[in-house]
Structures are given as structure tokens and as C-alpha cells.
Design a protein around this motif. Sequence first.
Motif, PDB file in Angstrom:
ATOM      1  N   MET A   1       0.820  -1.194   0.000  1.00  0.00           N
ATOM      2  CA  MET A   1       0.000   0.000   0.000  1.00  0.00           C
ATOM      3  C   MET A   1       0.861   1.253   0.000  1.00  0.00           C
ATOM      4  N   GLY A   2       1.928   1.243   0.790  1.00  0.00           N
ATOM      5  CA  GLY A   2       2.804   2.406   0.887  1.00  0.00           C
ATOM      6  C   GLY A   2       3.505   2.734  -0.416  1.00  0.00           C
ATOM      7  N   ILE A   3       3.879   1.694  -1.170  1.00  0.00           N
ATOM      8  CA  ILE A   3       4.556   1.967  -2.441  1.00  0.00           C
ATOM      9  C   ILE A   3       3.614   2.666  -3.422  1.00  0.00           C
ATOM     10  N   PHE A   4       2.332   2.400  -3.302  1.00  0.00           N
ATOM     11  CA  PHE A   4       1.363   3.084  -4.155  1.00  0.00           C
ATOM     12  C   PHE A   4       1.085   4.495  -3.650  1.00  0.00           C
ATOM     13  N   LEU A   5       1.164   4.681  -2.352  1.00  0.00           N
ATOM     14  CA  LEU A   5       0.948   5.997  -1.758  1.00  0.00           C
ATOM     15  C   LEU A   5       2.021   6.992  -2.195  1.00  0.00           C
ATOM     16  N   VAL A   6       3.229   6.518  -2.388  1.00  0.00           N
ATOM     17  CA  VAL A   6       4.341   7.366  -2.819  1.00  0.00           C
ATOM     18  C   VAL A   6       4.027   8.060  -4.148  1.00  0.00           C
ATOM     19  N   LEU A   7       3.262   7.412  -4.993  1.00  0.00           N
ATOM     20  CA  LEU A   7       2.949   7.980  -6.302  1.00  0.00           C
ATOM     21  C   LEU A   7       2.145   9.274  -6.207  1.00  0.00           C
ATOM     22  N   PHE A   8       1.478   9.499  -5.091  1.00  0.00           N
ATOM     23  CA  PHE A   8       0.654  10.693  -4.926  1.00  0.00           C
ATOM     24  C   PHE A   8       1.361  11.814  -4.158  1.00  0.00           C
ATOM     25  N   VAL A   9       2.579  11.575  -3.714  1.00  0.00           N
ATOM     26  CA  VAL A   9       3.335  12.594  -2.985  1.00  0.00           C
ATOM     27  C   VAL A   9       3.549  13.865  -3.827  1.00  0.00           C
ATOM     28  N   PRO A  10       3.804  13.786  -5.135  1.00  0.00           N
ATOM     29  CA  PRO A  10       3.962  15.029  -5.906  1.00  0.00           C
ATOM     30  C   PRO A  10       2.741  15.945  -5.879  1.00  0.00           C
ATOM     31  N   LEU A  11       1.593  15.436  -5.499  1.00  0.00           N
ATOM     32  CA  LEU A  11       0.390  16.265  -5.436  1.00  0.00           C
ATOM     33  C   LEU A  11       0.347  17.133  -4.176  1.00  0.00           C
ATOM     34  N   LEU A  12       1.234  16.873  -3.236  1.00  0.00           N
ATOM     35  CA  LEU A  12       1.225  17.585  -1.964  1.00  0.00           C
ATOM     36  C   LEU A  12       2.037  18.872  -2.035  1.00  0.00           C
ATOM     37  N   PHE A  13       1.637  19.856  -1.274  1.00  0.00           N
ATOM     38  CA  PHE A  13       2.411  21.071  -1.072  1.00  0.00           C
ATOM     39  C   PHE A  13       1.951  21.699   0.233  1.00  0.00           C
ATOM     40  N   ASN A  14       2.796  22.572   0.772  1.00  0.00           N
ATOM     41  CA  ASN A  14       2.471  23.216   2.039  1.00  0.00           C
ATOM     42  C   ASN A  14       2.995  24.641   1.996  1.00  0.00           C
ATOM     43  N   THR A  15       2.123  25.596   1.983  1.00  0.00           N
ATOM     44  CA  THR A  15       2.519  27.000   1.881  1.00  0.00           C
ATOM     45  C   THR A  15       3.121  27.533   3.179  1.00  0.00           C
ATOM     46  N   GLN A  16       3.129  26.748   4.237  1.00  0.00           N
ATOM     47  CA  GLN A  16       3.676  27.188   5.513  1.00  0.00           C
ATOM     48  C   GLN A  16       5.190  27.001   5.605  1.00  0.00           C
ATOM     49  N   THR A  17       5.795  26.347   4.618  1.00  0.00           N
ATOM     50  CA  THR A  17       7.241  26.146   4.634  1.00  0.00           C
ATOM     51  C   THR A  17       7.905  27.156   3.709  1.00  0.00           C
ATOM     52  N   PHE A  18       9.205  27.362   3.896  1.00  0.00           N
ATOM     53  CA  PHE A  18       9.950  28.336   3.103  1.00  0.00           C
ATOM     54  C   PHE A  18       9.991  27.930   1.629  1.00  0.00           C
ATOM     55  N   PHE A  19      10.110  26.651   1.352  1.00  0.00           N
ATOM     56  CA  PHE A  19      10.051  26.116  -0.007  1.00  0.00           C
ATOM     57  C   PHE A  19       8.817  25.216  -0.083  1.00  0.00           C
ATOM     58  N   PRO A  20       7.654  25.793  -0.384  1.00  0.00           N
ATOM     59  CA  PRO A  20       6.389  25.055  -0.263  1.00  0.00           C
ATOM     60  C   PRO A  20       6.245  23.860  -1.204  1.00  0.00           C
ATOM     61  N   PHE A  21       7.009  23.826  -2.281  1.00  0.00           N
ATOM     62  CA  PHE A  21       6.862  22.746  -3.244  1.00  0.00           C
ATOM     63  C   PHE A  21       7.901  21.642  -3.068  1.00  0.00           C
ATOM     64  N   ILE A  22       8.826  21.821  -2.143  1.00  0.00           N
ATOM     65  CA  ILE A  22       9.918  20.858  -2.011  1.00  0.00           C
ATOM     66  C   ILE A  22       9.931  20.181  -0.647  1.00  0.00           C
ATOM     67  N   VAL A  23       9.969  20.982   0.397  1.00  0.00           N
ATOM     68  CA  VAL A  23      10.215  20.459   1.738  1.00  0.00           C
ATOM     69  C   VAL A  23       9.127  19.483   2.181  1.00  0.00           C
ATOM     70  N   PHE A  24       7.878  19.882   2.086  1.00  0.00           N
ATOM     71  CA  PHE A  24       6.789  19.032   2.557  1.00  0.00           C
ATOM     72  C   PHE A  24       6.753  17.703   1.801  1.00  0.00           C
ATOM     73  N   LYS A  25       6.909  17.763   0.477  1.00  0.00           N
ATOM     74  CA  LYS A  25       6.927  16.533  -0.333  1.00  0.00           C
ATOM     75  C   LYS A  25       8.047  15.597   0.128  1.00  0.00           C
ATOM     76  N   ASN A  26       9.237  16.168   0.332  1.00  0.00           N
ATOM     77  CA  ASN A  26      10.374  15.346   0.724  1.00  0.00           C
ATOM     78  C   ASN A  26      10.202  14.745   2.109  1.00  0.00           C
TER      79      ASN A  26
END
Length: 163
Positions: A1-26
Motif C-alpha cells: 500500500m505504501g509503495i502506491f501511496l508514494v505515487l501521490f506525494v507530488p500532489l502535496l504542497f504546504n505553503t507554511q514552509t519556506f520552499f512550499p513545493f519541495i520540503v513538505f513533499k520530501n
Amino acid sequence: MGIFLVLFVPLLFNTQTFFPFIVFKNVIFRIIIEIIFGVYLILAVQDSKYRFRLSPVILVMLGFFIAMFISTALGISPEKSIWGDYERMGGLFGMLHLFGFFIVLVSVIKNEKDWHSFFTLSIFASLIMSFVALAQKLDTPFLIYSSGGVRLTGTIGNATYLA
């Protein structure tokens, strides 16, 4: 299940971090990988059919990581080589997570049907990203405005990477 969940990580972002498109995803990617790698180790101990077998591809990957370890140890800034920087979150630590994901994939997904499911779900995640980008193009961003101006970025944050 987790290996399939990884495929959706690029859809995540968080505007509360300094680099909203990188840090949260990583951070989320690394957490998922650490969990599935830990579960994989338990599985591999209990059932020998899930232990990875040395193949030419795995040997090349091991050689690559041996070279990374050597270059990290002998580099100008070993600390930066290990951890990378906040903006890119690369470094040996990040690459080890990718290697762990690779080991889990080649050890758990063994037949064509499972690979087909993995790639089909990957296409589905890509379609979701395409709809986000299309919403940006139509000036109806239901999640996020394009950070690239007229160039579409989706939740990736970089038009080149989205392309």
C-alpha cells in the motif's frame, strides 16, 4: 500500500514552509519510505521469497552508492554531502531513501500484473496533476495558482519539472 501511496506525494504542497513545493513533499516521501522499508525488512525476515536477489541492476545501484559514500566522506563538506540543503533536500540521506524505495519495489513487486497496477496508478496520479495544471490554465485554480505566471506548474512548483 505504501509503495502506491508514494505515487501521490507530488500532489502535496504546504505553503507554511519556506520552499512550499519541495520540503513538505520530501518529508512525507521520507516518512513513507522509512515506514515501508521497515515493514519490508520484517517481511523479508519472515518470508524468504521477498528477499531481494542480486542482479546486474542491483549491483550497479550498489556500486553507485558505494561511490556516493566515498565522495561524501572525501568531499569538501561531508555534512552538506550527507544532508544536502533545505532547498533541494538531496544529499546522501535523501538518496538512501530512494535506494530503499528501489529495494522495496524490486523485492515486493515481482510479477507483471503488479507492475501494471503500479504504472496504472502512476498514470492516474499524473492525470490528477494534469487536472490541477488545466485548472491553472483556465484561471480556476481550485488548489493553487501557478507559481510560474503563465507557465503551468501544478503542485510541482516548477514548469520545467511539470512538463
